[in-house]
Write a protein that holds these residues in place. Structure first.
Motif, short mmCIF file in Angstrom:
data_model
loop_
_atom_site.label_atom_id
_atom_site.label_comp_id
_atom_site.label_asym_id
_atom_site.label_seq_id
_atom_site.Cartn_x
_atom_site.Cartn_y
_atom_site.Cartn_z
N ALA A 271 44.84 30.36 -43.28
CA ALA A 271 44.07 29.31 -42.60
C ALA A 271 43.19 28.57 -43.61
CB ALA A 271 43.23 29.91 -41.48
N SER A 272 42.58 29.32 -44.53
CA SER A 272 41.75 28.69 -45.57
C SER A 272 42.59 27.77 -46.45
CB SER A 272 41.07 29.75 -46.42
OG SER A 272 40.09 30.45 -45.68
N LEU A 273 43.80 28.20 -46.76
CA LEU A 273 44.69 27.35 -47.56
C LEU A 273 45.01 26.04 -46.83
CD1 LEU A 273 47.23 29.82 -49.20
CD2 LEU A 273 45.95 28.02 -50.40
N ARG A 274 45.28 26.15 -45.53
CA ARG A 274 45.56 24.93 -44.76
C ARG A 274 44.32 24.03 -44.74
NH1 ARG A 274 48.16 28.76 -41.46
NH2 ARG A 274 46.39 28.83 -40.01
N GLY A 275 43.14 24.64 -44.58
CA GLY A 275 41.93 23.85 -44.59
C GLY A 275 41.70 23.17 -45.92
N VAL A 321 25.55 19.92 -39.72
CA VAL A 321 25.70 21.36 -39.87
C VAL A 321 26.46 21.90 -38.66
CG1 VAL A 321 24.52 23.56 -40.21
CG2 VAL A 321 23.51 21.44 -41.11
N PRO A 322 27.71 22.34 -38.81
CA PRO A 322 28.48 22.86 -37.67
C PRO A 322 28.06 24.28 -37.30
CG PRO A 322 29.80 22.94 -39.65
CD PRO A 322 28.49 22.31 -40.04
N GLY A 323 28.64 24.78 -36.22
CA GLY A 323 28.18 26.05 -35.67
C GLY A 323 29.14 27.21 -35.83
N ALA A 331 37.11 22.89 -41.91
CA ALA A 331 36.42 21.81 -42.60
C ALA A 331 37.02 20.43 -42.33
CB ALA A 331 36.37 22.09 -44.10
N PRO A 332 38.36 20.25 -42.36
CA PRO A 332 38.89 18.91 -42.08
C PRO A 332 38.50 18.38 -40.71
CG PRO A 332 40.57 20.25 -43.13
CD PRO A 332 39.44 21.18 -42.77
N ALA A 333 38.57 19.24 -39.68
CA ALA A 333 38.21 18.80 -38.33
C ALA A 333 36.73 18.51 -38.23
CB ALA A 333 38.61 19.86 -37.31
N GLU A 334 35.89 19.34 -38.83
CA GLU A 334 34.45 19.10 -38.80
C GLU A 334 34.09 17.83 -39.56
OE1 GLU A 334 32.59 20.55 -36.87
OE2 GLU A 334 33.25 22.60 -36.54
N LEU A 335 34.79 17.57 -40.64
CA LEU A 335 34.56 16.32 -41.38
C LEU A 335 34.93 15.12 -40.52
CD1 LEU A 335 33.64 15.24 -44.14
CD2 LEU A 335 36.03 15.27 -44.86
#
Length: 539
Positions: A271-275, A321-323, A331-335
């Protein structure tokens, strides 16, 4: 713009030039320069492979000399990489500022024409004889507005020309000088870091970016441009770290708890790699706003700090700052949420320069049991405080309006940082908050009227009641499920982490949200999105 980026710096930008300008073309040109980094890296890697091939079968003085020569060639190539990113930064910022100037020009012309004035092809303003005559203040105001837009474009043009001229000189003289003798210590504050950086020569700065990117990429108080250059140099290494972790977890174990744990960890790494790949795609994208990579750490769940637009140049800056459960994978979605606020800022304030930062530089809770405590929020406080101080220290020109926004558990992070350390911010915004760690807005040490909150009527965060209230409702209802069915009928003054920031007694200011649940504050049809953008702009 007149004569291109290397044209005469003293030629002003005219009305017709700005009206016809294509800001996106400059961004596209910058992306083309940045894309040269790939072939340069490939050539450098080929030289590294050549050195490796020489070592086993050739020794002696001639072999050592050949390896040194190839090594020097490789270093010469890699020294160019930060400059390619810098050209992209210069042209992208030129495009963004020209876009802001052009939007301001269009707004001024539209305002003038709607008020009974005419603006000709040269930018001259006169009363429209076919409409009610307008003279005096209206004409003066329209001319001043148009002149302001042209001034902004001219300043952007002159600055870009100067920065590119300096890069050209550096290319002729050589990219690298001797390294600086001093580095700030681990405890240095952002203001000290900023003063140190200002005292370095351009060549020394390039040496540090190219040779010590890990140090430069994480120093609060340095310009966003320098941190972006350094962190982009490290992107390949960061991905390689995740690939090594994935490879180590690929081998199945005998059935049991260890195998279950391996699968969970492997899924997290993937999942981190995809992010990371999603972030890399956004960093590689052309067009406005340009993304600046201010921090990246793949360890654990992963962390990232990314700005959309240059926060050092913007007049309004949002730190988001997300939760709970936020990590590198998200990170991509939060961005994307930060980007939607920025888009609304552009719609509400044409011509105003704004930037938005995703600050995901803390260990967000993964489970409800973790999210029930304050430890991770309090641990994040010093880093968020330092980051905001760094934005202040690195900013160019008049101080920007700084807004810090926390969602869900992120609102507790923001509240705890403001309470315990103070935040270099002009406004705080809480959405979907379970409480922010204080009982009154005054405890956050912010200017009066600059603490804002919104909670959707159907947000489940309203169920985050303190334990004593949950026990009382359970007792009154007679069953554990009873209070959950009735709690949404009202909005109490207390939540899990203290007073409800959206309650009247908190002392903050509320802005509305439609029923969009816990994560719908950024939905296009939710008035909360406009509310956030207006706060960022100070309207």
């Amino acid at each position: 713009m007149s004569g291109g980026p290397t044209g005469a710096a003293d030629v002003p930008v005219g009305y017709a030039q700005l009206w016809r300008a294509d800001p996106g073309a400059w961004s596209t040109a910058g992306t083309a320069w940045r894309n040269l980094a790939g072939p340069v890296r490939q050539r450098a890697d080929a030289l590294t492979a050549r050195i490796g091939a020489l070592r086993p079968g050739w020794s002696g003085a001639a072999s050592a000399a050949a390896q040194r020569r190839i090594g020097d060639l490789r270093t010469g190539l890699t020294d160019v990489l930060p400059a390619l990113v810098e050209v992209d930064q210069v042209l992208a910022e030129l495009g963004a500022r020209l876009g802001a100037a052009k939007a301001r020009l269009g707004a001024e012309v539209a305002r003038a024409e709607s008020g009974g004035l005419r603006v000709d092809r040269t930018g001259a303003v006169r009363p429209d004889p076919a409409r009610v005559a307008q003279t005096g203040p209206a004409v003066v105001h329209a001319r001043a507005g148009i002149r302001g837009a042209l001034t902004l474009a001219g300043a952007a043009d002159r600055e870009a020309a100067g920065r590119l001229a300096e890069l050209t000189t550096a290319a002729v003289r050589g990219w690298v000088s001797v390294p600086p003798a001093y580095r700030p210590g681990p405890g240095a504050g952002p203001a000290e870091v900023s003063r140190w950086w200002a005292g370095l020569s351009a060549a020394e700065r390039r040496w540090l970016v190219g040779r010590e990117p890990d140090r430069i990429g994480r120093l609060d108080g340095l310009p966003a441009a320098a941190r972006d250059q350094a962190n982009r140099l490290l992107l390949g290494d960061r991905r390689e770290q995740l690939l090594v972790r994935r490879l180590a977890l690929r081998h199945p174990l005998p059935a049991g708890p260890l195998e279950a744990s391996r699968r969970v960890r492997l899924a997290a790494v993937e999942a981190s790699l995809r992010g990371l790949d999603g972030l890399t795609e956004r960093l590689a994208a052309g067009g406005a706003p340009r993304a600046y990579l201010l921090g990246l750490d793949p360890a654990g769940d992963g962390r990232a700090v990314v700005a959309l637009g240059n926060p050092d140049r913007a007049s309004s800056v949002l730190t988001y700052v997300p939760g709970m459960t936020s990590d590198l994978a998200d990170a991509p979605a939060e961005l994307g949420r930060a980007a939607r606020v920025l888009q609304r800022c552009a719609a509400l304030g044409p011509g105003e320069e704004a930037a938005a930062v995703l600050w995901l530089d803390y260990d967000a809770p993964d489970f409800l049991t973790e999210a029930a405590g304050t430890r991770q929020a309090e641990d994040a406080g010093p880093a968020l405080h330092r980051f905001q101080e760094g934005l202040r220290a690195a900013h160019e020109g008049p101080p920007a309006r700084q807004t810090v926004l926390g969602h869900s558990y992120g609102s507790l992070v923001v509240g705890a940082a403001a309470r315990d350390h103070g935040l270099g911010a002009d406004a705080l915004v809480f959405v979907g908050s379970p409480g922010v760690g204080v009982d009154h807005a005054a405890d956050l040490r912010m200017p009066a009227g600059e603490v804002w909150s919104s909670t959707a009527p159907d947000d489940v965060i309203r169920l985050a009641l303190p334990p004593d209230e949950l026990a009382r409702r359970a007792l009154l209802a007679g069953t554990p499920l009873g209070p959950a069915l009735t709690v949404l009928d009202g909005h109490g003054e207390r939540l899990w982490f203290g007073a409800d920031p959206s309650a009247p007694g908190f002392g903050g200011r509320r802005f509305p949200s439609a029923p969009h649940g816990h994560t719908g504050y950024w939905d296009p049809d939710n008035p909360a999105l406009d509310g956030m953008a207006r706060i960022v702009l100070g309207r």
